[in-house]
Design a protein around this motif. Structure first.
Motif, mmCIF file in Angstrom:
data_model
loop_
_atom_site.group_PDB
_atom_site.id
_atom_site.type_symbol
_atom_site.label_atom_id
_atom_site.label_comp_id
_atom_site.label_asym_id
_atom_site.label_seq_id
_atom_site.Cartn_x
_atom_site.Cartn_y
_atom_site.Cartn_z
ATOM 1 N N UNK A 294 10.992 11.237 -4.673
ATOM 2 C CA UNK A 294 11.027 10.789 -2.984
ATOM 3 C C UNK A 294 9.743 11.265 -1.605
ATOM 4 N N UNK A 295 9.652 12.585 -2.251
ATOM 5 C CA UNK A 295 8.828 13.152 -1.806
ATOM 6 C C UNK A 295 7.127 12.549 -2.295
ATOM 7 N N UNK A 296 7.002 12.102 -3.466
ATOM 8 C CA UNK A 296 5.988 11.485 -4.061
ATOM 9 C C UNK A 296 5.818 9.902 -3.328
ATOM 10 N N UNK A 297 6.809 9.576 -3.092
ATOM 11 C CA UNK A 297 6.762 8.238 -1.646
ATOM 12 C C UNK A 297 6.073 8.408 -1.202
ATOM 13 N N UNK A 298 6.443 10.039 -0.454
ATOM 14 C CA UNK A 298 6.204 10.091 0.885
ATOM 15 C C UNK A 298 4.950 10.724 1.191
ATOM 16 N N UNK A 299 4.086 11.492 0.456
ATOM 17 C CA UNK A 299 3.396 11.498 0.229
ATOM 18 C C UNK A 299 2.252 10.453 0.255
ATOM 19 N N UNK A 300 2.584 9.469 -0.958
ATOM 20 C CA UNK A 300 1.713 7.993 -0.659
ATOM 21 C C UNK A 300 2.044 7.523 0.416
ATOM 22 N N UNK A 301 3.000 7.794 1.209
ATOM 23 C CA UNK A 301 2.762 6.584 2.502
ATOM 24 C C UNK A 301 1.778 7.838 3.625
ATOM 25 N N UNK B 251 -6.033 -0.609 7.365
ATOM 26 C CA UNK B 251 -6.715 -0.904 5.763
ATOM 27 C C UNK B 251 -5.563 0.734 4.698
ATOM 28 N N UNK B 252 -5.505 1.963 4.731
ATOM 29 C CA UNK B 252 -5.100 3.246 4.680
ATOM 30 C C UNK B 252 -3.412 2.625 4.960
ATOM 31 N N UNK B 253 -2.488 2.028 5.976
ATOM 32 C CA UNK B 253 -1.599 1.511 6.018
ATOM 33 C C UNK B 253 -0.795 0.217 4.959
ATOM 34 N N UNK B 254 -1.797 -0.706 4.804
ATOM 35 C CA UNK B 254 -2.315 -1.348 4.129
ATOM 36 C C UNK B 254 -1.638 -0.767 2.401
ATOM 37 N N UNK B 255 -2.534 0.094 2.246
ATOM 38 C CA UNK B 255 -2.786 0.933 1.009
ATOM 39 C C UNK B 255 -1.881 1.512 0.631
ATOM 40 N N UNK B 256 -0.786 2.025 1.533
ATOM 41 C CA UNK B 256 -0.045 3.377 1.587
ATOM 42 C C UNK B 256 1.034 2.263 0.904
ATOM 43 N N UNK B 257 1.009 1.166 1.999
ATOM 44 C CA UNK B 257 2.934 0.659 1.374
ATOM 45 C C UNK B 257 2.682 0.141 0.419
ATOM 46 N N UNK B 258 1.577 -0.298 -0.504
ATOM 47 C CA UNK B 258 0.840 -0.766 -1.633
ATOM 48 C C UNK B 258 1.306 0.622 -2.879
ATOM 49 N N UNK C 195 4.699 0.145 -5.490
ATOM 50 C CA UNK C 195 4.875 0.342 -7.092
ATOM 51 C C UNK C 195 5.039 1.572 -7.162
ATOM 52 N N UNK C 196 5.120 2.830 -6.957
ATOM 53 C CA UNK C 196 5.565 4.012 -7.292
ATOM 54 C C UNK C 196 7.395 3.562 -7.437
ATOM 55 N N UNK C 197 7.823 3.311 -6.454
ATOM 56 C CA UNK C 197 9.336 3.227 -6.784
ATOM 57 C C UNK C 197 9.690 1.621 -7.338
ATOM 58 N N UNK C 198 8.360 0.466 -8.048
ATOM 59 C CA UNK C 198 8.496 -0.412 -8.840
ATOM 60 C C UNK C 198 8.976 0.589 -10.112
#
Length: 119
Positions: free
Chosen positions: A43-50, A81-88, A92-95
């Motif tokens: 979960x922390x990894x996904x938050x850090x990605x965002x 652009x940063x928001x779009x990349x962070x969502x992607x 990807x991490x969740x998948x």
């Protein structure tokens, strides 16, 4: 009256049984705790990605604005652009986490639906 002393082999056998029982009790608790820690780590990894994607986009937009003098469009474009990349990256991490869970055979627990309205 003194108690009969047990032989060395009997004492070792008794201690081995006690140690095995203790290990069986503690092994289950540790595995549940490790699973919780792994889930929190993911979960922390996904938050850090965002957050990381947005902040990197913000920094790049700021640099573009300073170099090209395009205030505030570089900053706005960088954040978007940063928001779009962070969502992607988060998707990807969740998948990847889902694929690892399916490969290990762990079936996720469903959360029961609560149809009662809170007042």
């Amino acid at each position: 009256m003194s108690q009969p002393t047990e032989s060395r082999e009997e004492a070792i056998k008794r201690l081995t049984e006690s140690a095995s029982a203790l290990e069986a009790r503690t092994a289950r608790e540790v595995s549940q705790d490790a699973a919780g820690q792994a889930a929190a780590s993911q979960a922390w990894r996904i938050i850090a990605d965002l957050l990381g994607g947005v902040f990197v986009g913000l920094a790049l937009g700021f640099v573009v604005d300073k170099l090209l003098g395009t205030n505030p469009w570089g900053l706005i474009g960088g954040v978007l652009l940063g928001f779009a990349i962070s969502i992607w990256m988060a998707w990807r991490t969740a998948q990847r986490i889902t694929a690892q869970a399916k490969a290990s055979g762990v079936e996720p627990k469903s959360v029961p639906f609560d149809d009662e309205e809170e007042d």
